[in-house]
Enzyme design. Sequence first.
Site, PDB file in Angstrom:
ATOM      1  N   ARG A 282      54.959  68.491 -73.261  1.00 49.96           N
ATOM      2  CA  ARG A 282      55.836  69.225 -74.187  1.00 49.96           C
ATOM      3  C   ARG A 282      56.667  70.254 -73.415  1.00 49.96           C
ATOM      4  O   ARG A 282      57.815  70.516 -73.782  1.00 49.96           O
ATOM      5  CB  ARG A 282      55.001  69.959 -75.229  1.00 49.96           C
ATOM      6  CG  ARG A 282      54.476  69.082 -76.341  1.00 49.96           C
ATOM      7  CD  ARG A 282      53.909  69.956 -77.437  1.00 49.96           C
ATOM      8  NE  ARG A 282      54.770  71.098 -77.656  1.00 49.96           N
ATOM      9  CZ  ARG A 282      54.355  72.330 -77.932  1.00 49.96           C
ATOM     10  NH1 ARG A 282      53.088  72.604 -78.074  1.00 49.96           N
ATOM     11  NH2 ARG A 282      55.226  73.309 -78.109  1.00 49.96           N
TER      12      ARG A 282
ATOM     13  N   CYS B  80      48.937  77.284 -85.961  1.00 48.42           N
ATOM     14  CA  CYS B  80      49.173  76.744 -84.626  1.00 48.42           C
ATOM     15  C   CYS B  80      47.936  77.012 -83.812  1.00 48.42           C
ATOM     16  O   CYS B  80      47.215  77.962 -84.055  1.00 48.42           O
ATOM     17  CB  CYS B  80      50.374  77.465 -84.028  1.00 48.42           C
ATOM     18  SG  CYS B  80      50.513  77.273 -82.281  1.00 48.42           S
TER      19      CYS B  80
ATOM     20  N   ASP C 167      52.203  83.535 -71.636  1.00 42.97           N
ATOM     21  CA  ASP C 167      52.338  82.137 -71.216  1.00 42.97           C
ATOM     22  C   ASP C 167      51.830  81.880 -69.792  1.00 42.97           C
ATOM     23  O   ASP C 167      51.829  80.738 -69.341  1.00 42.97           O
ATOM     24  CB  ASP C 167      53.812  81.694 -71.326  1.00 42.97           C
ATOM     25  CG  ASP C 167      54.216  81.440 -72.770  1.00 42.97           C
ATOM     26  OD1 ASP C 167      53.342  81.462 -73.649  1.00 42.97           O
ATOM     27  OD2 ASP C 167      55.420  81.217 -73.028  1.00 42.97           O
TER      28      ASP C 167
ATOM     29  N   ARG D 133      50.529  82.779 -86.053  1.00 40.34           N
ATOM     30  CA  ARG D 133      51.963  82.779 -85.759  1.00 40.34           C
ATOM     31  C   ARG D 133      52.840  82.736 -87.016  1.00 40.34           C
ATOM     32  O   ARG D 133      53.521  81.736 -87.283  1.00 40.34           O
ATOM     33  CB  ARG D 133      52.318  81.614 -84.833  1.00 40.34           C
ATOM     34  CG  ARG D 133      51.650  81.755 -83.495  1.00 40.34           C
ATOM     35  CD  ARG D 133      51.974  80.615 -82.585  1.00 40.34           C
ATOM     36  NE  ARG D 133      53.149  80.878 -81.766  1.00 40.34           N
ATOM     37  CZ  ARG D 133      53.584  80.036 -80.822  1.00 40.34           C
ATOM     38  NH1 ARG D 133      52.966  78.898 -80.623  1.00 40.34           N
ATOM     39  NH2 ARG D 133      54.647  80.338 -80.107  1.00 40.34           N
TER      40      ARG D 133
ATOM     41  N   LYS E  14      62.346  75.715 -70.818  1.00 35.19           N
ATOM     42  CA  LYS E  14      62.137  75.144 -72.155  1.00 35.19           C
ATOM     43  C   LYS E  14      62.483  76.167 -73.232  1.00 35.19           C
ATOM     44  O   LYS E  14      63.218  75.873 -74.182  1.00 35.19           O
ATOM     45  CB  LYS E  14      60.670  74.730 -72.315  1.00 35.19           C
ATOM     46  CG  LYS E  14      60.286  74.405 -73.745  1.00 35.19           C
ATOM     47  CD  LYS E  14      58.829  74.027 -73.901  1.00 35.19           C
ATOM     48  CE  LYS E  14      57.885  75.181 -74.151  1.00 35.19           C
ATOM     49  NZ  LYS E  14      57.842  75.689 -75.516  1.00 35.19           N
ATOM     50  N   ASN E  15      61.938  77.381 -73.073  1.00 39.91           N
ATOM     51  CA  ASN E  15      62.081  78.363 -74.144  1.00 39.91           C
ATOM     52  C   ASN E  15      63.498  78.893 -74.297  1.00 39.91           C
ATOM     53  O   ASN E  15      63.795  79.593 -75.259  1.00 39.91           O
ATOM     54  CB  ASN E  15      61.098  79.522 -73.942  1.00 39.91           C
ATOM     55  CG  ASN E  15      59.677  79.097 -74.268  1.00 39.91           C
ATOM     56  OD1 ASN E  15      59.456  77.978 -74.749  1.00 39.91           O
ATOM     57  ND2 ASN E  15      58.715  79.970 -74.011  1.00 39.91           N
TER      58      ASN E  15
HETATM   59  C1  UD1 Z   1      57.786  82.510 -77.935  1.00 34.74           C
HETATM   60  C2  UD1 Z   1      57.597  81.401 -76.927  1.00 34.74           C
HETATM   61  C3  UD1 Z   1      56.130  81.286 -76.512  1.00 34.74           C
HETATM   62  C4  UD1 Z   1      55.598  82.649 -76.050  1.00 34.74           C
HETATM   63  C5  UD1 Z   1      55.885  83.728 -77.087  1.00 34.74           C
HETATM   64  C6  UD1 Z   1      55.518  85.120 -76.617  1.00 34.74           C
HETATM   65  C7  UD1 Z   1      59.303  79.825 -77.489  1.00 34.74           C
HETATM   66  C8  UD1 Z   1      59.640  78.462 -78.010  1.00 34.74           C
HETATM   67  N1  UD1 Z   1      58.022  80.159 -77.490  1.00 34.74           N
HETATM   68  O1  UD1 Z   1      57.030  82.139 -79.111  1.00 34.74           O
HETATM   69  O2  UD1 Z   1      56.034  80.355 -75.446  1.00 34.74           O
HETATM   70  O3  UD1 Z   1      54.206  82.563 -75.876  1.00 34.74           O
HETATM   71  O4  UD1 Z   1      57.299  83.735 -77.407  1.00 34.74           O
HETATM   72  O5  UD1 Z   1      56.171  85.425 -75.439  1.00 34.74           O
HETATM   73  O6  UD1 Z   1      60.169  80.547 -77.058  1.00 34.74           O
HETATM   74  N2  UD1 Z   1      54.866  87.390 -85.126  1.00 34.74           N
HETATM   75  C9  UD1 Z   1      54.723  87.900 -86.390  1.00 34.74           C
HETATM   76  N3  UD1 Z   1      55.705  87.640 -87.308  1.00 34.74           N
HETATM   77  C10 UD1 Z   1      56.811  86.910 -87.000  1.00 34.74           C
HETATM   78  C11 UD1 Z   1      56.933  86.400 -85.695  1.00 34.74           C
HETATM   79  C12 UD1 Z   1      55.942  86.665 -84.779  1.00 34.74           C
HETATM   80  O7  UD1 Z   1      53.748  88.564 -86.706  1.00 34.74           O
HETATM   81  O8  UD1 Z   1      57.666  86.702 -87.877  1.00 34.74           O
HETATM   82  C13 UD1 Z   1      53.800  87.648 -84.121  1.00 34.74           C
HETATM   83  C14 UD1 Z   1      53.136  86.369 -83.609  1.00 34.74           C
HETATM   84  O9  UD1 Z   1      52.117  85.949 -84.469  1.00 34.74           O
HETATM   85  C15 UD1 Z   1      52.632  86.792 -82.265  1.00 34.74           C
HETATM   86  C16 UD1 Z   1      53.692  87.804 -81.802  1.00 34.74           C
HETATM   87  O10 UD1 Z   1      54.400  88.199 -82.974  1.00 34.74           O
HETATM   88  O11 UD1 Z   1      51.388  87.428 -82.386  1.00 34.74           O
HETATM   89  C17 UD1 Z   1      54.680  87.284 -80.785  1.00 34.74           C
HETATM   90  O12 UD1 Z   1      55.228  86.062 -81.257  1.00 34.74           O
HETATM   91  P1  UD1 Z   1      56.702  85.594 -80.899  1.00 34.74           P
HETATM   92  O13 UD1 Z   1      57.253  86.491 -79.839  1.00 34.74           O
HETATM   93  O14 UD1 Z   1      57.478  85.472 -82.146  1.00 34.74           O
HETATM   94  O15 UD1 Z   1      56.438  84.160 -80.293  1.00 34.74           O
HETATM   95  P2  UD1 Z   1      57.313  82.872 -80.484  1.00 34.74           P
HETATM   96  O16 UD1 Z   1      58.755  83.216 -80.589  1.00 34.74           O
HETATM   97  O17 UD1 Z   1      56.705  82.021 -81.545  1.00 34.74           O
END
Ligand code: UD1
Length: 417
Positions: free
Chosen positions: A397, A116, A304, A121, A22-23
């Site tokens: 999902r 979320c 995850d 996030r 999915k990701n």
């Molecule tokens: C992706 C995955 C999700 C997985 C996560 C971590 C998808 C669709 N989802 O989510 O399943 O759990 O990676 O492996 O691929 N953060 C910030 N600022 C930002 C972006 C992120 O502070 O601009 C923080 C987030 O709040 C979180 C951490 O960074 O605490 C990691 O998040 P991130 O790696 O970005 O997760 P996603 O890409 O949303």
Amino acid sequence: MDRMVIEGGHQLNGHVDVGGAKNSALKLLFASLLAEGKHTFHNVPNLADVGSAAVLLNSLGCETHRSGTTFTVNVKKPQSFEAHYDLVRKMRASILCLGPLLAKYGEAVVSLPGGCAIGTRPIDLHLEGMKALGATITLEEGYVKARAKKLKGANFLFETSTVGGTENVMMAATLAEGITVLENAAKEPEIVDLAEYLNKMGAKIKGHGTSVITIEGVEKLKPAEHTVMSDRIEAGTLLIAGAMTGGEVTVNRIHPAHIEALIVKLKEAGFKISQTDLSVTVHRQIGWRAVDITTNPYPLFPTDIQAQFMALMTIAEGTSVITETVFENRFMHVQELCRLGADITPKTRVAVVRGKPGGLIAAPVMATDLRASASLVLAGLVAKGATVVNRIYHLDRGYENLEGKLTQLGAKIKRIE
Ligand code: UD1
């Protein structure tokens, strides 16, 4: 709303194929916005989130079509560059259309995804990265408005490892003028899969899979064809299902390296694991030790799989300390696992799980997010009696026919509308 009824106590045995990730699929679909014409993806899982991505692409003027696991996206110049709130709210990953639209058309208007269930996030690092490439970003009426005549390559250091942030900025940089260097980039296999597709499209990306990614901008990209990598989280979930029920389960079509952190912990707990280039087997084991885990970015233990591993620990011998460092609110399954008789004390980012071998008893429970739902299904497989998991749409999902795969291995599961 669908519910799942799981009759506990059936051992799982046999082989099962893992589907497309999915990701990875979601990001590949959004990457198609970087080049007009027909993109073809194979091994695309049939999931609610993929459906949401298709609806968003359709709203941007693309034609999408699925035939089996092959998914085509015919990209045309959009009439508007807006990703509407109703679409982004349903699926946070929709923010991943920002980089491609901005890079290709110089403009993108994307709803802020908002909070979320598993934490705040934010997307600040996505936006900082775009700004570093020369974009003007404003936040108006709940929307991110991004503009740039032509993005310019730059050096950007991610303050925190972010999967989505790395992907969004990497996609944007493919069409920027000059060279972009992303430091402290995330190293997840899904990022490698995306970079490989972008390179097939004509991008010049190096270093993906390491913490420094270098992107030499090109004038134009072209559509290409790609097979989505296998879902390492699904693979991990199925292995834990086999382990918990004391069965012998082989998951096929998975690179063992992608779930190395889980394999290490399963071995530490006392499970015998064997592997080939493209499969992993967990062998029959009656009784296992409690082990501690701490979630972290790849290649360390994935957030995850935290909830599913916690389910395994609820019936281990001893006490396990589970630390969640990636998201600040990812213990919502704890309360529900306790309804099944688990003994868990959660603190903000740490949960202490006192294992009770054979101690889970069926109860009605509520799925709260995608991976939390999976942990409840796993617990249901071993709880005495029939566990009813409500709000199963969370599961749909991100897992393609999980109950079908578990049933194939010997589980007794019914879906009720
Ligand atoms: C992706 C995955 C999700 C997985 C996560 C971590 C998808 C669709 N989802 O989510 O399943 O759990 O990676 O492996 O691929 N953060 C910030 N600022 C930002 C972006 C992120 O502070 O601009 C923080 C987030 O709040 C979180 C951490 O960074 O605490 C990691 O998040 P991130 O790696 O970005 O997760 P996603 O890409 O949303």
